[in-house]
Design an enzyme around this catalytic site. Structure first.
Site, PDB file in Angstrom:
ATOM      1  N   GLU A 158      -9.501   5.994   7.874  1.00 30.56           N
ATOM      2  CA  GLU A 158      -8.067   6.215   7.670  1.00 30.56           C
ATOM      3  C   GLU A 158      -7.704   7.492   6.916  1.00 30.56           C
ATOM      4  O   GLU A 158      -6.711   8.140   7.280  1.00 30.56           O
ATOM      5  CB  GLU A 158      -7.469   5.008   6.933  1.00 30.56           C
ATOM      6  N   ARG A 209       0.834  -1.209   0.000  1.00 32.79           N
ATOM      7  CA  ARG A 209       0.000   0.000   0.000  1.00 32.79           C
ATOM      8  C   ARG A 209       0.867   1.258   0.000  1.00 32.79           C
ATOM      9  O   ARG A 209       0.470   2.288  -0.544  1.00 32.79           O
ATOM     10  CB  ARG A 209      -0.969   0.000   1.181  1.00 32.79           C
TER      11      ARG A 209
END
Length: 794
Positions: free
Chosen positions: A750, A337
């Protein structure tokens, strides 16, 4: 594009704490600020966490026996003194594990208990089981483990030199970065160090294992992933999954630290309970929690960038070295990621990114809010800030110059024109609102006027200097492991018309259960107070994914909506038969069932449907559409959509001490059509402050023996209320998700964390305005010591 309209006011807060839901009979539940379903109970101390549950008679308590050496060979263990203490019932080691001695993590590289070798200070070698928690902890410290030290890898430099990796390196490229750098009008190279972060959840790690009849088990676990805990415990006990039931009502914070790491405690408690044949509770104290569990991955970077006279990127090479610790844990997808988010909001034309997953003799680092995204974005933001200063341009102008857009270009390595709207991993950026969002924030935060005011301030003050920055966020929403993008739910309608919903997600303070209840209430057309969301339970929803990746509401909310829709359709078909109308003409609203011929109370319809043997419960299942990617090349469409946002932060630094303070924050964030604006704004505020801590005060320090020396609140400093600026304004961008997501909403857990990158960029700006250099050498966290060194150019 509509301007943002949602701002949480004091009146909203007062209403949110009212016992009566804000949704009136004439409005839907979704789209309104309603109180968190446990808010009143939590304020009153009446919301139980695992350590508050009444203990079953005969419950014992466990405490861990820890390694004191970073890497070594276990020569022997002397537990006689501990064993002789009155009240000590057992001491558990690796040979007491009835099933597989290796944890059921995907990499299979972590033992349940260290036996022959230890691989970090704080690794669990065994447990003491005793009548009380304090006795267990005291006895554990009396167990003497003879360890012969072996060479330890404690720095990334040493790991790279030794090619010490938990997983192989990965490289992702587009175009020809080397050729682009050679042609670029300007180039420079640099390095960056970004530290890790302790999760510091208010409720520490805890598990309570209770043996049941016929080799069955009940596990209470403070986990974000009950299904994985079930699998891990069954694996360690040598049982089938169906023999283990895991229940989680709520967490006192998780932030990723209870995604895999909670599984360890559940396994340890269960193994101990299996040996003593009594219930066992294991709860870490804060010091042990620090020493045993993983953190956010620290990262080390080397980069070379090329750019033109306007600040547009021409070529970029980045080496990312993730400090993974002694085992893989979730380091692979975290590092992936980071690669995916190295672009943040910017088109990278010719780029090469290499990711190293370094094995060190430290705690095994793990998931943390953002899951590698922050570590990917921060290096590119630092580069763009330095480019702007090198060219004498406004950093916001340089950032805008590099944003994804519909502009058509012809890259030198391509034969056909291309749009600047596709990521370096091959995903088209759709629904991109960053240009108008940044413009809106620039105006509302009065950025240009404040630039002038800061210049005037700095000219007239010799010690205190100010800086400012606006940074954007583009964050991909979905698990990068495609198989986890699924969810199930159950909806039960009872004879009195009340509704219960159960889903596989975990409530950890973020308001997941509240939002799911809002969605179900609207689907059935009943008041919100008639819907109850219950504890996550593996005996109700099997194989549920972790509550992570910001996808809790997206997945579980949609599954619950589908389950409620099945029940609604059953009732609609029943009413259509009574009234001789089409089922599509029957609507559910305000606690009523409305057909073209009759209006009936929902409760009455339920009773009548039951009398006619109509099913009043159903399951729902959802799988995220459109996503796909090749995990060997890291190309494809790993995300369903992107969430966007931007923050404008102003800071002050003391040039004599390096001390710094955030003075003002303005945020404009994209949550689609908010299901619950109050909860979303709370997530944005909390995420930003947590990110601010990562980049300013929260410093993890390992000494040259591998000991984590910052293992308590006395030495590890999270932000306090006093660190939050008086001016902290959050607005929501008011536009629906362009993808078909539940309620038109977007994930919010997030993405706001990375808005805090504006803090360190503002600090860089303040440093640059002080010493006048284009390049600012400031690693994170930007502690006073590091700010002072940056001011001195060292």
């Amino acid at each position: 594009m509509k301007a943002p309209t949602h701002t949480l006011t004091p009146a909203d807060l007062a209403q949110a704490m009212s016992p009566t839901p804000l949704a009136t009979p004439s409005t839907s539940a979704c789209g309104n600020t309603v109180p968190h379903e446990s808010a009143q109970a939590q304020i009153a101390g009446a919301a139980p966490y695992i350590d508050d549950l009444p203990e079953v008679r005969g419950t014992l308590h466990a405490a861990p026996i820890l390694s004191t050496v970073a890497h070594g060979k276990v020569k022997g263990i002397n537990s006689a003194v501990a064993q002789d203490l009155p009240g000590v019932r057992a001491i558990i080691f690796a040979n007491d594990v009835p099933g597989d001695p290796i944890l059921a993590a995907f990499a299979g590289d972590e033992p349940v208990f260290a036996s022959d070798t230890v691989q970090h200070i704080g690794q669990v070698i065994g447990l003491v089981v005793a009548d009380s928690v304090m006795l267990a902890r005291r006895a554990a410290r009396l167990v003497k483990v003879d360890i012969e030290p072996l060479p330890a890898v404690l720095t990334v430099k040493d790991a790279l030199a030794a090619q010490s990796y938990v997983l192989p390196p990965v490289t992702v490229t587009r175009g020809d970065a080397e050729a682009a750098l050679a042609r670029a009008p300007h180039t420079f190279s640099g390095t960056l160090e970004v530290g890790g972060q302790e999760h510091f959840y208010l409720e520490g790690q805890v598990a309570y294992a209770l043996p049941q009849e016929q080799q069955q088990w009940l596990i209470y676990s403070s986990t974000q992933h009950p299904g994985e805990v079930q699998h891990w415990v069954a694996h360690a006990l040598g049982l089938d999954n169906h023999a283990v039931r895991v229940e989680t009502r709520r967490l006192g914070g998780g932030f990723g630290g209870k995604e895999t790491q909670a599984g360890h405690l559940a396994v340890w408690a269960a193994v101990a309970a299996a040996k003593v044949k009594r219930p066992v509770k294991l709860r870490f104290d804060r010091d042990d929690d620090f020493m045993i569990t993983g953190k956010r991955h620290p990262f080390s970077y080397e980069y070379t960038v090329g750019f033109d006279d306007t600040g547009r990127l021409c070529g970029l090479k980045i080496s990312m070295a993730a400090h993974c610790g002694f085992s893989a844990d979730l380091s692979g997808p975290v590092a992936d990621r980071a690669i995916f988010h190295a672009d943040n909001a910017y088109y990278l034309q010719d780029v090469a990114i290499t990711s190293y997953r370094c094995k060190l003799n430290t705690q095994s680092h793990t998931a943390f809010r953002g899951f590698g995204g922050p570590q990917g974005m921060i290096v590119t933001e630092a580069i763009l800030g330095d480019i702007a200063r090198h060219l004498g341009l406004d950093p916001l102008a340089v950032r805008r110059r590099n944003l994804y857009s519909d502009e058509i270009i012809t890259p030198s390595a391509a034969t056909t024109p291309q749009r600047r709207d596709t990521t370096h991993y091959g995903m088209q950026v759709e629904g991109n609102i960053l240009q108008p969002l940044l413009s809106q924030l620039e105006l509302s935060a009065k950025y240009q006027q404040r630039l002038e005011a800061i210049s005037s301030w700095n000219a007239s003050h010799t010690v205190l200097k100010r800086g400012i920055a606006i940074t954007p966020v583009k964050f991909g929403i979905s698990f990068t492991a495609t198989l986890f993008n699924q969810a199930g739910a159950l909806v039960h309608v009872y004879l009195d018309g009340s509704v219960q919903v159960n889903h596989g997600g975990v409530e950890m303070g973020q308001g997941l259960n509240t939002k799911v209840a809002q969605v179900v209430a609207d689907e059935l057309g009943v008041p919100l107070h008639r819907v109850l969301a219950t504890a996550s339970d593996t005996s109700k929803i099997p194989n549920a994914s972790a509550t992570a990746a910001s996808a809790g509401t997206d997945l579980n909310g949609r599954a619950a909506q589908f389950a409620a829709r099945h029940v609604r359709d059953n009732l609609a078909a029943f009413v259509s038969g009574l009234d001789g109308v089409g089922a599509g003409a029957v609507t559910f609203k305000n606690g009523q069932v409305i057909s073209p011929k009759n209006i009936r109370a929902f409760d009455d319809v339920v009773k009548a449907a039951y009398a006619n043997r109509i099913q009043l419960w159903s399951d729902g299942f959802y799988r995220t559409p459109k996503i796909h990617y090749d995990k060997t090349t890291l190309t494809g469409r790993p995300f369903y959509y992107f969430a966007y946002g931007a923050a404008c932060t102003e800071v002050a630094i003391d040039t004599l001490t390096g001390e710094n303070k955030v003075l003002r924050v303005d945020i404009l964030h994209d949550v689609g059509h908010s299901i619950n604006p109050g909860l979303d704004i709370g997530q944005i505020e909390g995420g930003f402050v947590q990110g601010m801590g990562w980049l300013t005060t929260e410093e993890l320090v390992w000494n040259d023996t591998g000991l984590l020396t910052t293992h308590a609140p006395s030495t590890y400093k999270i932000p306090t209320a006093g660190d939050v600026p008086a001016h902290f304004k959050v607005n929501l961008w008011d536009a629906a998700n362009t993808e078909d997501n539940v309620g038109g909403s977007k994930a919010v857990g997030e993405p706001p964390f990375m808005l805090a990158i504006s803090v360190i960029e503002a600090l860089r700006d303040a440093v640059a305005r002080t010493h006048g250099d284009a390049r600012v050498m400031l690693d994170a966290p930007a502690t006073p010591e590091r700010v002072l060194k940056a001011l001195q150019g060292t």
